[in-house]
Write an enzyme that holds these catalytic residues in place. Structure first.
Site, PDB file in Angstrom:
ATOM      1  CG  HIS A 119     -41.044 -16.051  29.690  1.00 51.21           C
ATOM      2  ND1 HIS A 119     -40.103 -15.096  29.137  1.00 51.21           N
ATOM      3  CD2 HIS A 119     -41.812 -16.313  28.555  1.00 51.21           C
ATOM      4  CE1 HIS A 119     -40.362 -15.098  28.020  1.00 51.21           C
ATOM      5  NE2 HIS A 119     -41.081 -15.567  27.499  1.00 51.21           N
ATOM      6  CB  CYS A 121     -39.199 -11.856  29.597  1.00 55.33           C
ATOM      7  SG  CYS A 121     -39.748 -12.516  31.158  1.00 55.33           S
TER       8      CYS A 121
END
Length: 195
Positions: A34, A108
């Site tokens: 992420h 993301c």
């Protein structure tokens, strides 16, 4: 991190592990990550939820709930003031609705890459989003083979949600950035859907 001597505000990519396996995979140039982008003292990321509203959120730098911080990468600087950057990120947030999040094509890392390109003219390092690129190649290859169906989006969502335990997701206390100027708290049920 504030601008120093008028040189512009630092743009920093904060990278997080999604799985303990990254401790081994990382050394082979692999991993499931992420990322968030830190500018003017706040970090911005993109996550999934089931509504047609922004999935962009802000958190304290290097402390995105539900993820294990790995490292920060200097991406450059921006000459945008805090107010100009806030306006920029709110406009961009309108293009990243939570219900459009997709593990392979709009995750993301795609968001942080978009922000970096706009602010510094540089892309995030390829290894941060390598899994999505590899999966994209595999999925497009599988679609050409009629004997085995490809994973559906629901299957991919199931796989991605199993990467992070439900207990980790319950700790999320993020602020989504809607297309307008105000931030909202993420309801606990909605936070479970964030990746």
């Amino acid at each position: 991190m504030e601008a120093q001597n008028g040189a512009g505000a630092p743009v920093v990519l904060n990278v997080y592990d999604l799985t303990p396996m990254n401790n081994y995979l990382y050394w082979f140039g692999l991993g499931i990550f992420h990322s968030g982008i830190e500018v003017h003292g706040m970090e911005y990321g993109f996550g999934a939820h089931e509504f047609p509203t922004s999935g962009v959120f802000e958190v304290e730098p290097k402390s995105c709930p539900g993820f294990v911080y790995r490292r920060s990468l200097w991406m450059g600087t921006t000459d945008m003031s805090r107010a100009e950057f806030r306006s920029f990120i709110e406009n961009l947030a309108g293009k990243y609705n939570g219900n459009t999040y997709h593990l392979i094509s709009k995750n993301c890392n795609h968001f942080t890459d978009d922000v970096c390109k706009n602010l510094t003219r540089k892309s995030i390092p390829g290894w941060v989003n390598r899994l999505a690129r590899v999966e994209s190649i595999q999925v497009s290859t599988v679609r050409h083979v009629p004997t085995h169906p490809a994973f559906s989006d629901d299957d991919m969502d199931s796989i991605s949600s199993s990467i992070i335990g439900d207990s980790d997701l319950e700790e999320l206390d993020q602020h989504l950035l809607p297309s307008d100027v105000h931030s909202i708290d993420v309801p606990p049920k909605l936070a479970k859907d964030l990746i």
